[in-house]
Design a protein around this motif. Structure first.
Motif, PDB file in Angstrom:
ATOM      1  N   GLY A   1     -18.939 -13.670   0.471  1.00  0.00           N
ATOM      2  CA  GLY A   1     -19.944 -12.683   0.819  1.00  0.00           C
ATOM      3  C   GLY A   1     -19.562 -11.697   1.910  1.00  0.00           C
ATOM      4  N   ARG A   2     -18.306 -11.706   2.355  1.00  0.00           N
ATOM      5  CA  ARG A   2     -17.944 -10.702   3.348  1.00  0.00           C
ATOM      6  C   ARG A   2     -16.456 -10.399   3.271  1.00  0.00           C
ATOM      7  N   ALA A   3     -16.074  -9.266   3.884  1.00  0.00           N
ATOM      8  CA  ALA A   3     -14.659  -8.949   4.003  1.00  0.00           C
ATOM      9  C   ALA A   3     -14.132  -9.656   5.242  1.00  0.00           C
ATOM     10  N   PHE A   4     -12.911 -10.140   5.197  1.00  0.00           N
ATOM     11  CA  PHE A   4     -12.356 -10.872   6.333  1.00  0.00           C
ATOM     12  C   PHE A   4     -11.805  -9.897   7.355  1.00  0.00           C
ATOM     13  N   ASP A   5     -12.116 -10.165   8.604  1.00  0.00           N
ATOM     14  CA  ASP A   5     -11.716  -9.268   9.675  1.00  0.00           C
ATOM     15  C   ASP A   5     -10.285  -9.579  10.106  1.00  0.00           C
ATOM     16  N   THR A   6      -9.371  -9.506   9.169  1.00  0.00           N
ATOM     17  CA  THR A   6      -7.983  -9.818   9.509  1.00  0.00           C
ATOM     18  C   THR A   6      -7.115  -8.595   9.249  1.00  0.00           C
ATOM     19  N   ASP A   7      -6.092  -8.731   8.430  1.00  0.00           N
ATOM     20  CA  ASP A   7      -5.175  -7.607   8.259  1.00  0.00           C
ATOM     21  C   ASP A   7      -5.032  -7.207   6.804  1.00  0.00           C
ATOM     22  N   ILE A   8      -6.095  -7.427   6.055  1.00  0.00           N
ATOM     23  CA  ILE A   8      -6.034  -7.074   4.640  1.00  0.00           C
ATOM     24  C   ILE A   8      -6.954  -5.887   4.414  1.00  0.00           C
ATOM     25  N   ALA A   9      -6.375  -4.803   3.912  1.00  0.00           N
ATOM     26  CA  ALA A   9      -7.140  -3.561   3.811  1.00  0.00           C
ATOM     27  C   ALA A   9      -7.961  -3.504   2.539  1.00  0.00           C
ATOM     28  N   LEU A  10      -9.017  -2.724   2.620  1.00  0.00           N
ATOM     29  CA  LEU A  10      -9.800  -2.359   1.440  1.00  0.00           C
ATOM     30  C   LEU A  10     -10.319  -3.561   0.654  1.00  0.00           C
ATOM     31  N   GLN A  11     -10.767  -4.605   1.388  1.00  0.00           N
ATOM     32  CA  GLN A  11     -11.383  -5.726   0.677  1.00  0.00           C
ATOM     33  C   GLN A  11     -12.791  -5.344   0.252  1.00  0.00           C
ATOM     34  N   LYS A  12     -13.253  -5.999  -0.817  1.00  0.00           N
ATOM     35  CA  LYS A  12     -14.658  -5.860  -1.174  1.00  0.00           C
ATOM     36  C   LYS A  12     -15.395  -7.074  -0.610  1.00  0.00           C
ATOM     37  N   ALA A  13     -16.597  -6.846  -0.148  1.00  0.00           N
ATOM     38  CA  ALA A  13     -17.342  -7.953   0.460  1.00  0.00           C
ATOM     39  C   ALA A  13     -18.002  -8.839  -0.580  1.00  0.00           C
TER      40      ALA A  13
ATOM     41  N   GLY B   1       0.839  -1.191   0.000  1.00  0.00           N
ATOM     42  CA  GLY B   1       0.000   0.000   0.000  1.00  0.00           C
ATOM     43  C   GLY B   1       0.873   1.239   0.000  1.00  0.00           C
ATOM     44  N   TYR B   2       0.322   2.341   0.500  1.00  0.00           N
ATOM     45  CA  TYR B   2       1.085   3.579   0.530  1.00  0.00           C
ATOM     46  C   TYR B   2       0.542   4.464   1.640  1.00  0.00           C
ATOM     47  N   VAL B   3       1.288   5.542   1.943  1.00  0.00           N
ATOM     48  CA  VAL B   3       0.842   6.500   2.960  1.00  0.00           C
ATOM     49  C   VAL B   3       0.407   7.787   2.270  1.00  0.00           C
ATOM     50  N   GLY B   4      -0.477   8.495   2.928  1.00  0.00           N
ATOM     51  CA  GLY B   4      -0.944   9.756   2.380  1.00  0.00           C
ATOM     52  C   GLY B   4      -1.050  10.779   3.500  1.00  0.00           C
ATOM     53  N   ASN B   5      -1.402  11.990   3.154  1.00  0.00           N
ATOM     54  CA  ASN B   5      -1.509  13.059   4.146  1.00  0.00           C
ATOM     55  C   ASN B   5      -2.519  12.757   5.230  1.00  0.00           C
TER      56      ASN B   5
ATOM     57  N   LEU C   1      -2.168   0.731   5.678  1.00  0.00           N
ATOM     58  CA  LEU C   1      -3.448   1.095   6.261  1.00  0.00           C
ATOM     59  C   LEU C   1      -3.878   0.103   7.327  1.00  0.00           C
ATOM     60  N   ALA C   2      -3.818  -1.188   6.992  1.00  0.00           N
ATOM     61  CA  ALA C   2      -4.352  -2.195   7.904  1.00  0.00           C
ATOM     62  C   ALA C   2      -3.604  -2.223   9.231  1.00  0.00           C
ATOM     63  N   LEU C   3      -2.306  -1.981   9.195  1.00  0.00           N
ATOM     64  CA  LEU C   3      -1.521  -2.047  10.429  1.00  0.00           C
ATOM     65  C   LEU C   3      -1.029  -0.676  10.860  1.00  0.00           C
ATOM     66  N   GLU C   4      -1.806   0.356  10.572  1.00  0.00           N
ATOM     67  CA  GLU C   4      -1.438   1.719  10.915  1.00  0.00           C
ATOM     68  C   GLU C   4      -1.059   1.851  12.393  1.00  0.00           C
ATOM     69  N   ASN C   5      -1.852   1.268  13.281  1.00  0.00           N
ATOM     70  CA  ASN C   5      -1.582   1.442  14.714  1.00  0.00           C
ATOM     71  C   ASN C   5      -0.244   0.876  15.139  1.00  0.00           C
ATOM     72  N   GLU C   6       0.127  -0.284  14.556  1.00  0.00           N
ATOM     73  CA  GLU C   6       1.428  -0.861  14.906  1.00  0.00           C
ATOM     74  C   GLU C   6       2.567  -0.063  14.294  1.00  0.00           C
ATOM     75  N   LEU C   7       2.357   0.388  13.069  1.00  0.00           N
ATOM     76  CA  LEU C   7       3.435   1.058  12.347  1.00  0.00           C
ATOM     77  C   LEU C   7       3.698   2.473  12.845  1.00  0.00           C
ATOM     78  N   ARG C   8       2.674   3.115  13.399  1.00  0.00           N
ATOM     79  CA  ARG C   8       2.824   4.531  13.674  1.00  0.00           C
ATOM     80  C   ARG C   8       3.734   4.835  14.842  1.00  0.00           C
ATOM     81  N   GLY C   9       3.677   4.004  15.871  1.00  0.00           N
ATOM     82  CA  GLY C   9       4.497   4.336  17.027  1.00  0.00           C
ATOM     83  C   GLY C   9       3.843   5.415  17.872  1.00  0.00           C
TER      84      GLY C   9
ATOM     85  N   GLY D   1      -1.344   5.536   6.789  1.00  0.00           N
ATOM     86  CA  GLY D   1      -1.542   4.548   5.745  1.00  0.00           C
ATOM     87  C   GLY D   1      -2.865   4.756   5.035  1.00  0.00           C
ATOM     88  N   ARG D   2      -2.834   4.604   3.718  1.00  0.00           N
ATOM     89  CA  ARG D   2      -4.061   4.794   2.955  1.00  0.00           C
ATOM     90  C   ARG D   2      -4.513   3.526   2.254  1.00  0.00           C
ATOM     91  N   ALA D   3      -3.626   2.565   2.096  1.00  0.00           N
ATOM     92  CA  ALA D   3      -3.975   1.320   1.415  1.00  0.00           C
ATOM     93  C   ALA D   3      -3.026   0.242   1.888  1.00  0.00           C
TER      94      ALA D   3
END
Lengths: 374, 619
Positions: free
Chosen positions: B406-418, B174-178, B205-213, B199-201
């Motif tokens: 039929g659903r997005a998985f509640d794991t660590d993959i960002a921006l899934q479609k359901a 993914g990438y980071v944005g403003n 994005l998915a692990l923003e809390n761990e990565l941010r510090g 993180g934007r994608a």
């Protein structure tokens, strides 16, 4: 006592000197010393650049006072009207050939010398009004016919200074002039009526205020509206004052001043620094000293023998009183920021000069007061 | 002149009035004294801290963002230091002229100056704004030297995100944005700093809390111009945690290279037992590096103009009708509902009638007699129409969801479609009554039975489905390894009888390895057995009438294939989609075969290295 019986005999210089009201001079000097001390603190702990000029000016002023004292009061009496006229003329010249500084035209400059005509007018107005009421027979003060001239004498310079624009001086001229008229005996009813008229005219006055003057008013009413702009002065001054507590942070220890948080700390807002460094004890002491100066001067005035003398001395007292009250009210956030110095404490040569000239006149009046005037 | 008596009158009057003035002045001074008392004594405790506040400046110290590493420890995303210059409008006072002076020292085009002025008006004047970034040491030194003439300007070192192997891992990392818009919801003060990025994608994005510090702070004593007088105290920032992916970027690169041979598509490969993703490829890809240094208008414009939308991660957000790959769901639903047994036979004559509508089998003249095994092997539509009809849409939808669709998985993959697993409720909410009637129709059920109609899935979901069928457990997909010390809970078993799963698995083995199976192209060269299912999903009605090759590309069917291997003891599950690829067996199966081969080769290589007497450091 011998002087009373021989009014026209010229007294010796030493005799006159002995008659000088030394306690008043001492009080005034104490205040000036406090001012010098504060300016040294505000100057970063050094005499230069403010404290030394301030002290020097005061000493020159003192010399001037002594010199003026020795001149007979009749001289001053005769010079009153011409001096006032000169002052008006110079004032009228300001918009024409005046020097512009900081968005206001207040100075005249010629051959390396510059002066502020409004300072001259402060003193000459007092003298001129005193002269007028000296001549006017008792009982006629309140007749409308005899009100025209004093009012004109006040209004003309006020209009000219308002145009500069110089709100502070205008306020002083009006306050001093009207109070002198009151002391001279003009009926109290007029003043009540004038007060009522002022209230009615307030909206009109407000709408004619210059942009920055109106902002000052707005900010006074709600300083938090613009904490980094116009409200900054007020907020920072209050913080400086308040953080001083009872006994202050100590001489030279004011962080607001040392770290440059109070703007105009050497001029209009110097009381805030005094409050920060010397606490409530310090500010209360200064207040007491100023009150003492005014009271002593007023006492002096009561004992004077002629209307001219009385009004001239009262004029000096009023100059100190009006400026002191407005400045302290401004710094404590009780009045809008008007740009008025604290007498003898704030840095500023012209105000010191006009004050000392007024003191000189007053002292001359006191020394010569037991004689009759021609 | 007045005589002594007259003066006496004047004098007495004067005296009285002076006394009045004296009284008034005393009152006035008294009032001011009280005011001073209020400020200095009574409220002193309030002003003291304000005075302190004045003289201290608190600077937020941003934390260094955690790195993203691949499975073996190769660095995919880290941070580099850049020199930059910021300005604090409140201290600069006249921002315009300070910027003008700055423009002589650092590159500062007029549009950027405008931007800064606008920003200064919009946000709090105490917040610093980045003026220019990525400066040379000389430029920054000049700014520092001239700082007395540049009030409010600060030259500083900042961190900037840097991506390695951008094209290969772009979709995954993914990438980071403003941070601007995010700062409204998130109270973290570090987000308000100039150049703060979130993180934007992807993993960013998915692990923003761990990565941010956690941001730190430094208190300094300052004067009214914001110039530092001396430092006071300091709390060091805590750097973000490094994150390790489950993917080996070298393998991913090879998979992508193979995928790039098709025009558009996606491949997802998982470790069947754990759900760890080992390849998440989407083609076309893009390189997120240009985004690292901030808003890049040119980049976005360029991306938006490309029709194939390279920034779309088709593996997790591409929606496709699963087509025949859905048939395992239908089969399991029928078995679960006791609507059929593996031994039951049906006759397929090439078409199926329901409620006056005729539904065709892909084999025009039908398959003849089919049981479950044959229906799967040869992908008979009619068998599954009937099965769907027997169980009904609700049971069908249930089973689909149970298998991960039929659903997005509640794991660590960002921006899934359901995706869509339709049922009557869904239809009422999402389909206009005018178009297809408000109630659910029987015909819609049978279409769903063969993975058409409203059904929509992502390649990720299909891979998960394959893994669930292969292992019999409710596998969830993960793209990062758990933090050291933390472990993931093992997936619970599916609520399905083992014998049904066995029947379906046997069918999937047959698809690839038996005569008549549609997925023969997925056979590996080695003797490892692959089990799978082809899928061909209709994009246009015309595809029923003409041959694929005759249609324009964008109207051709999508080709899909799901698989797991080795069939007996599955280690990998995989799903592939080739957009408009035509037949699933023809276009998608070879892709799966080649990808599996790459994975198995990699596995073998690693085993050899581990077995070597000379120990090799991993990661």
């Amino acid at each position: 006592m011998a002087e009373l019986l021989t009014p026209l005999k010229r007294r010796t210089l030493t005799a006159k000197l002995m008659d000088v009201h030394w306690p008043l001079l001492v009080l005034v000097s104490i205040i000036a010393v406090i001012g010098t001390g504060m300016l040294a603190s505000v100057g970063g702990g050094a005499m230069h650049p403010w404290a030394d000029s301030h002290a020097l000016r005061f000493l020159i002023g003192l010399a001037l006072v002594i010199a003026m004292t020795l001149v007979p009061l009749s001289v001053w009496l005769r010079l009153s009207y011409p001096a006032f006229a000169l002052g008006l003329v110079l004032l009228a010249l300001v918009p024409i050939v005046g020097v512009e500084a900081l968005g206001a035209k207040r100075w005249l400059s010629a051959g390396g010398l510059s002066l502020q005509p409004s300072e001259i007018v402060k003193v000459t107005l007092v003298a001129a009004l005193a002269r007028y009421y000296q001549a006017l027979p008792a009982g006629l003060e309140s007749r409308p016919r005899y009100l025209a001239a004093p009012l004109a004498m006040i209004l003309l310079p006020v209009l000219l200074t308002l145009r500069q624009p110089d709100l502070g001086t205008s306020v002083l001229l009006i306050a001093t002039g009207l109070t002198l008229m009151f002391l001279a005996g003009v009926s109290g009813w007029y003043f009540a009526g004038a007060a009522a008229a002022m209230f009615a005219a307030l909206p009109l006055v407000l709408s004619h205020l210059h942009g920055y003057q109106r902002r000052r008013l707005e900010v006074f009413l709600d300083p938090d509206k613009d904490p980094l702009g116009a409200g900054y002065h007020i907020a920072q001054a209050k913080i400086a004052l308040g953080s001083g507590g009872l006994a202050g942070k100590g001489y030279l220890q004011g962080t607001q001043a040392q770290l440059d948080f109070v703007p105009e700390k050497h001029t209009d807002f110097i009381l805030a620094i005094l409050g920060e460094e010397w606490g409530f004890i310090g500010t209360l002491t200064l207040l007491a000293l100023l009150l003492a100066v005014v009271s002593v001067a007023l006492g002096m005035a009561r004992r004077a023998d002629s209307a001219f003398a009385r009004l001239v001395i009262a004029g000096f007292a009023l100059m100190v009183l009006v400026y002191a009250l407005i400045n302290i009210a401004m710094v404590t956030g009780v009045a809008p920021v008007v740009g008025v110095p604290l007498p003898l404490v704030s840095y500023g040569g012209t105000n010191m000069l006009s004050l000392m000239v007024a003191l000189g006149l007053a002292m001359s009046a006191h020394v010569h007061a037991h004689g009759r005037l021609r | 002149m007045s005589g002594p008596d007259r003066d006496d009158v004047k004098r007495r009057r004067f005296s009285r009035r002076v006394a009045l003035i004296g009284l008034a002045q005393t009152a006035a001074f008294g009032g001011l004294a009280m005011r001073l008392y209020d400020l200095q004594v009574r409220d002193a405790h309030r002003y003291q801290p304000l005075a302190d506040q004045n003289r201290t400046d608190v600077q937020v110290l941003p934390a260094v963002r955690g790195r993203i590493l691949d499975r073996l420890g190769a660095v995919l995303a880290d941070n580099e230091q850049v020199y930059r210059v910021t300005i604090v409008p409140a201290l600069a006072r006249d921002v315009k002229s300070v910027l003008a002076r700055l423009s002589r020292l650092v590159p500062l085009p007029p549009e950027k100056r405008e931007q800064i002025l606008v920003r200064a008006r919009r946000q709090s004047r105490n917040l610093p704004i980045v003026v220019a970034s990525d400066l040379t040491f000389e430029e920054v030194a000049e700014v520092s030297v001239l700082s007395p003439h540049l009030p409010g300007v600060r030259a500083e070192i900042a961190w900037r995100r840097r991506y390695h192997d951008g094209v290969t891992m772009g979709h995954v990392c993914g990438y980071v944005g403003n941070a601007d818009r995010m700062a409204v919801e998130d109270p973290d003060p570090a987000l308000k700093l100039p150049g703060a990025r979130v993180g934007r994608a992807g993993v960013e994005l998915a692990l923003e809390n761990e990565l941010r510090g956690t941001a730190g702070s430094a208190r300094t004593e300052v004067d009214a111009r914001g110039r530092m007088v001396r430092p006071l105290d300091r709390i060091e920032p805590e750097p973000g945690r490094d994150v390790r992916l489950t993917i080996d970027s070298a393998l991913q690169q090879r998979v992508l290279a193979r995928l790039a041979e098709v025009r558009r598509g996606a491949v997802v490969a998982l470790e069947a037992a754990t759900g760890n993703v080992i390849a998440l490829a989407s083609h076309p890809t893009f390189d997120p590096s240009p985004l690292a240094s901030g808003v890049n208008e040119a980049f976005w414009k360029q991306m938006a103009a490309i029709e194939s939308r390279p920034m779309l991660n088709r593996a997790v957000a591409g929606l496709y009708p699963p087509g025949s790959t859905f048939k395992m769901v239908t089969a399991l639903a029928a078995l679960h509902q006791d609507a059929v047994t593996p031994k039951d036979h049906l006759t397929c004559e090439g078409s199926y009638d329901l409620n006056g509508q005729t539904y065709r089998c892909w084999r025009r003249h039908g398959h003849g007699s089919v049981d479950l095994h044959r229906a799967l092997r040869e992908s008979c539509d009619v068998y599954f129409y009937e099965m769907a009809h027997r169980v009904g849409i609700d049971a069908l939808a249930d089973m689909a969801r149970h298998l991960g669709l039929g659903r997005a998985f509640d794991t660590d993959i960002a921006l899934q479609k359901a995706g869509v697993i339709p049922d009557p409720e869904w239809k009422r909410a999402n389909v206009s009554a005018r178009r297809a009637g408000a109630n659910w129709l029987g015909g819609e059920t049978v279409l769903a039975g063969i993975g058409q109609g409203y059904v929509a899935t992502t390649p990720l979901q299909l891979a998960v489905m394959a893994a669930r069928i292969a292992t019999g457990r409710a596998i969830e997909p993960w793209v990062t390894l758990p933090a050291p010390g933390a472990a993931r809970v093992a997936a619970p078993a599916l609520r399905l009888q083992p014998r049904w799963l066995e029947a379906v698995r046997r069918g999937m083995v047959a698809v690839v390895n038996e005569e008549g199976g549609t997925g023969a192209n997925a056979q590996l060269a080695s003797d490892i057995i692959v089990a799978g299912k082809t899928g061909t999903s209709q994009v246009s009605r015309r595809s029923g009438e003409s041959a694929q090759a005759d249609l324009p590309w964008e109207l051709r069917d999508h080709a899909l294939f799901v698989a797991y291997a080795p069939a007996g003891a599955p280690r990998y599950a995989i799903a592939a989609v080739v957009e408009h690829g035509g037949g699933g067996g023809a276009a998608a199966a070879p892709l799966v075969r080649d990808t599996l081969q790459l994975i198995l080769d990699d596995e073998a290589r690693r085993r050899e290295q581990a077995a070597e007497p000379r120990t090799r450091q991993e990661g």
